[in-house]
Design an enzyme around this catalytic site. Structure first.
Site, PDB file in Angstrom:
ATOM      1  N   HIS A  56       0.361  -1.031  -0.288  1.00 36.33           N
ATOM      2  CA  HIS A  56       0.305   0.093  -0.333  1.00 36.33           C
ATOM      3  C   HIS A  56       0.773   0.990  -0.225  1.00 36.33           C
ATOM      4  O   HIS A  56       0.638   2.326  -0.385  1.00 36.33           O
ATOM      5  CB  HIS A  56      -0.822   0.229   1.174  1.00 36.33           C
ATOM      6  CG  HIS A  56      -2.082   1.126   0.877  1.00 36.33           C
ATOM      7  ND1 HIS A  56      -1.957   1.615   1.682  1.00 36.33           N
ATOM      8  CD2 HIS A  56      -3.300   0.893  -0.243  1.00 36.33           C
ATOM      9  CE1 HIS A  56      -3.578   2.813   1.441  1.00 36.33           C
ATOM     10  NE2 HIS A  56      -3.668   1.909   0.883  1.00 36.33           N
ATOM     11  N   HIS A  82      -4.793   6.015  -5.358  1.00 34.30           N
ATOM     12  CA  HIS A  82      -5.701   7.189  -5.063  1.00 34.30           C
ATOM     13  C   HIS A  82      -6.107   8.151  -6.041  1.00 34.30           C
ATOM     14  O   HIS A  82      -5.073   8.508  -6.089  1.00 34.30           O
ATOM     15  CB  HIS A  82      -5.978   7.428  -3.136  1.00 34.30           C
ATOM     16  CG  HIS A  82      -5.389   5.896  -2.723  1.00 34.30           C
ATOM     17  ND1 HIS A  82      -3.731   5.354  -2.538  1.00 34.30           N
ATOM     18  CD2 HIS A  82      -5.959   5.772  -1.739  1.00 34.30           C
ATOM     19  CE1 HIS A  82      -3.790   4.648  -1.584  1.00 34.30           C
ATOM     20  NE2 HIS A  82      -5.338   4.463  -1.306  1.00 34.30           N
ATOM     21  N   HIS A  95      -7.668  -1.504  -5.109  1.00 30.64           N
ATOM     22  CA  HIS A  95      -7.840  -2.311  -3.913  1.00 30.64           C
ATOM     23  C   HIS A  95      -8.086  -4.236  -3.954  1.00 30.64           C
ATOM     24  O   HIS A  95      -8.411  -4.766  -3.112  1.00 30.64           O
ATOM     25  CB  HIS A  95      -8.764  -2.141  -3.459  1.00 30.64           C
ATOM     26  CG  HIS A  95      -7.815  -0.359  -2.018  1.00 30.64           C
ATOM     27  ND1 HIS A  95      -7.573   0.669  -3.607  1.00 30.64           N
ATOM     28  CD2 HIS A  95      -6.973  -0.246  -1.749  1.00 30.64           C
ATOM     29  CE1 HIS A  95      -6.864   1.730  -2.744  1.00 30.64           C
ATOM     30  NE2 HIS A  95      -6.411   1.235  -1.449  1.00 30.64           N
ATOM     31  N   HIS A 138     -15.458   5.917   2.387  1.00 28.61           N
ATOM     32  CA  HIS A 138     -13.620   5.137   1.732  1.00 28.61           C
ATOM     33  C   HIS A 138     -13.160   6.008   3.265  1.00 28.61           C
ATOM     34  O   HIS A 138     -12.865   5.308   4.137  1.00 28.61           O
ATOM     35  CB  HIS A 138     -13.900   5.018   0.693  1.00 28.61           C
ATOM     36  CG  HIS A 138     -11.786   4.630   0.386  1.00 28.61           C
ATOM     37  ND1 HIS A 138     -11.302   5.703   1.006  1.00 28.61           N
ATOM     38  CD2 HIS A 138     -11.312   3.960   1.203  1.00 28.61           C
ATOM     39  CE1 HIS A 138      -9.777   4.989   0.948  1.00 28.61           C
ATOM     40  NE2 HIS A 138     -10.279   4.040   1.328  1.00 28.61           N
ATOM     41  N   HIS A 194     -10.900   6.161   7.311  1.00 32.69           N
ATOM     42  CA  HIS A 194      -9.908   5.697   7.202  1.00 32.69           C
ATOM     43  C   HIS A 194      -9.704   6.719   8.593  1.00 32.69           C
ATOM     44  O   HIS A 194      -8.800   6.286   9.474  1.00 32.69           O
ATOM     45  CB  HIS A 194      -8.905   6.050   6.265  1.00 32.69           C
ATOM     46  CG  HIS A 194      -8.489   4.432   5.390  1.00 32.69           C
ATOM     47  ND1 HIS A 194      -7.963   4.197   5.854  1.00 32.69           N
ATOM     48  CD2 HIS A 194      -9.227   4.377   4.122  1.00 32.69           C
ATOM     49  CE1 HIS A 194      -7.446   3.462   4.766  1.00 32.69           C
ATOM     50  NE2 HIS A 194      -8.413   4.015   3.928  1.00 32.69           N
ATOM     51  N   PHE A 227      -1.610   7.040   3.982  1.00 31.19           N
ATOM     52  CA  PHE A 227      -1.399   5.834   3.330  1.00 31.19           C
ATOM     53  C   PHE A 227      -0.482   5.323   3.217  1.00 31.19           C
ATOM     54  O   PHE A 227      -0.666   3.760   3.621  1.00 31.19           O
ATOM     55  CB  PHE A 227      -1.405   6.728   1.601  1.00 31.19           C
ATOM     56  CG  PHE A 227      -2.419   6.831   0.894  1.00 31.19           C
ATOM     57  CD1 PHE A 227      -3.514   6.315   1.020  1.00 31.19           C
ATOM     58  CD2 PHE A 227      -2.660   8.062   0.195  1.00 31.19           C
ATOM     59  CE1 PHE A 227      -5.249   7.348   0.782  1.00 31.19           C
ATOM     60  CE2 PHE A 227      -3.216   8.652  -0.165  1.00 31.19           C
ATOM     61  CZ  PHE A 227      -4.141   8.326   0.155  1.00 31.19           C
ATOM     62  N   HIS A 265     -11.572  -2.644   3.625  1.00 27.33           N
ATOM     63  CA  HIS A 265     -11.756  -2.819   2.212  1.00 27.33           C
ATOM     64  C   HIS A 265     -12.309  -2.978   1.553  1.00 27.33           C
ATOM     65  O   HIS A 265     -12.465  -4.053   0.386  1.00 27.33           O
ATOM     66  CB  HIS A 265      -9.963  -3.002   1.636  1.00 27.33           C
ATOM     67  CG  HIS A 265      -9.813  -1.053   1.183  1.00 27.33           C
ATOM     68  ND1 HIS A 265     -10.324  -0.267   0.114  1.00 27.33           N
ATOM     69  CD2 HIS A 265      -8.856  -0.546   1.926  1.00 27.33           C
ATOM     70  CE1 HIS A 265      -9.774   0.860  -0.166  1.00 27.33           C
ATOM     71  NE2 HIS A 265      -8.902   0.860   0.958  1.00 27.33           N
TER      72      HIS A 265
HETATM   73 CU1  C2O Z   1      -5.977   2.846  -0.723  1.00 36.71          CU
HETATM   74 CU2  C2O Z   1      -8.517   2.817   2.302  1.00 36.71          CU
HETATM   75  O1  C2O Z   1      -6.753   3.317   1.015  1.00 36.71           O
END
Ligand code: C2O
Length: 352
Positions: A93, A111, A120, A241, A245, A270, A283
Site C-alpha cells: 500500500h 488513490h 484494492h 471510504h 480511515h 496511506f 476495504h
Molecule cells: Cu488504499 Cu483505503 O486506501
C-alpha cells in the site's frame, strides 16, 4: 494510455508528505527479471470463498483469522523479505500510494483515481489467499466491515482485543466503547444521537451509491463511482471510504504511543494504513460496494475505456511468486473465486 505495472527498479523513497520521508523502505522485493514476470491465471477452484460481515463472525472464525494473521506477522520476524509477510503486505500500500513507484518519471498513486477500485480488489485478493494458505484453508474469506448497515456502524469488536494479532495500538480513541461511526467523518465529532447518526449514514450511502453515481463515467463531472480519469476520485472513495480511515486512525497532531507526532497512523495515512489489520476488513466492504453499485442497475456498469481495462499492477501470490494482473480480469468477483455473503442494504430505502 493504460497504466503499466510499476517498474520495480524505479522504486525509491516513499514520502508521508512533501517534507517527510517514510522512515523505512516500502519497496517490494524485486523479481530477478521483471520482463519475465507472467500474467496471473486464476487457479482452478471448487468452492467460492465467501466474505462474511465482521459483526456476525463467531468464535471459531475469529480464532482462525487471528491464527492466520499471527502466522503472517511471524514471518516478519524470521524472513523480513518474504513478500507474503505482514509488513511486506502492508508495504504494498505504501509503495503504490506514497510515491514508492514512478512510471515515466511520474509518481504512481492509485488513490484519487479510477484505479482505486481495481487496485484494492487485487490487493485484497492476494492478501486473502495468502492468509488462507497460511492456515491451509483455501476457502478462507476475509470479513467485511459492514459499515453501511446499522448493525455494522461501529468498530468491529474482534479487532479491539489487546494482545491479539488483529489489534493495533495506533488507532483513535473514538473507536472504543461501541461508539457509532460517522461515515462522513473528517475530524469533527458531531454531537448527535446514535439513531440520528445511523439515519445520516444511510442517507449518505444512498447519495454516494445511487444519486451521485448514475453511470460509470461522466465527462467533466466529478460524481461517479470510479472518478472519470486516472486523476479523479469517485464518490465512494471520497465518502465513506476516506472518513472511515480517518475515524479509525489516530488524530493528526496527537502523540503516538512511541512519542512521535501522529500523521494519522495507522489507518489515517496511506503509508501506514496496511499496518492495521482492520484495513483489509474495511476495504473488503469498499470492494463490496463496487458489486452493490452494479447491482443497483440503470447504467451502473464497469467502465469500457481501454486505458482503464488494460491497466496493470504487480503482486506476489501465496507462494511468493510474482505476477502481473490486469484491471479487466477483476471485474467479476465470482470469476476470481470469491463472493460476499448476501446482506440487507437498508440504505437503498433512504432516498433523501
Ligand atoms: Cu488504499 Cu483505503 O486506501
Amino acid at each position: 494510455a493504460p497504466t503499466p505495472p510499476p517498474d520495480l527498479s524505479s522504486c525509491s523513497i516513499a514520502r508521508i508528505d512533501e517534507n517527510q520521508v517514510v522512515s523505512y523502505s516500502c519497496c517490494a522485493p524485486k523479481p530477478d527479471d521483471m520482463e519475465k514476470v507472467p500474467y496471473y491465471k486464476f487457479p482452478s477452484m471448487t468452492k467460492l470463498r465467501v466474505r462474511q460481515p465482521a459483526h456476525e463472525a463467531d468464535e471459531e472464525y475469529i480464532a482462525k483469522y487471528n491464527c492466520a494473521v499471527t502466522k503472517m506477522k511471524d514471518l516478519d520476524k524470521t524472513q523480513p523479505d518474504n513478500p507474503i509477510g505482514f509488513k511486506q503486505q502492508a508495504n504494498i500500500h505504501c509503495a503504490y500510494c506514497n510515491g514508492g513507484y514512478s512510471i515515466d518519471g511520474k509518481v504512481l498513486q492509485v488513490h484519487n483515481s479510477w484505479l482505486f477500485f481495481p487496485f484494492h480488489r487485487w490487493y485484497l485478493y492476494f492478501y486473502e489467499r495468502i492468509l488462507g494458505s497460511l492456515i491451509d484453508d483455501p476457502t478462507f474469506g476475509l470479513p467485511f466491515w459492514n459499515w453501511d448497515h446499522p448493525k455494522g456502524m461501529r468498530f468491529p469488536p474482534m479487532f479491539d482485543v489487546p494482545g491479539t494479532a488483529l489489534y493495533d495500538e495506533r488507532r483513535g480513541d473514538q473507536i472504543h466503547n461501541g461508539n457509532g461511526i460517522d461515515l462522513g467523518y473528517f475530524g469533527d465529532q458531531v454531537e448527535t444521537t446514535q439513531l440520528q447518526l445511523m439515519t445520516n449514514n444511510l442517507t449518505l450511502m444512498y447519495r454516494q451509491l445511487v444519486t451521485n453515481s448514475p453511470c460509470p463515467l461522466m465527462s467533466l463531472v466529478d460524481l461517479t463511482l470510479f472518478g472519470s480519469t486516472v486523476e479523479d476520485a469517485g464518490t465512494v472513495e471520497n465518502i465513506p471510504h476516506s472518513p472511515v480511515h480517518i475515524w479509525v486512525g489516530t488524530r493528526r497532531g496527537s502523540v503516538l504511543p512511541v512519542g512521535k507526532i501522529s500523521n494519522g497512523e495507522d489507518m489515517g495515512n496511506f503509508y501506514s494504513a496496511g499496518l492495521d489489520p482492520l484495513f483489509y476488513c474495511h476495504h473488503s466492504n469498499v470492494d463490496r460496494m463496487w458489486n452493490e453499485w452494479k447491482a443497483t442497475g440503470g447504467k451502473r456498469t464497469d467502465i469500457q475505456n481501454k486505458d482503464w481495462l488494460n491497466s496493470e499492477f504487480f503482486f506476489y501470490d501465496e507462494n511468493g511468486n510474482p505476477f502481473k494482473v490486469r484491471v479487466r480480469d477483476c471485474l467479476d468477483t465470482k470469476k476470481m473465486g470469491y463472493d460476499y455473503h448476501a446482506t440487507a442494504t437498508p440504505w437503498r430505502n433512504f432516498k433523501p
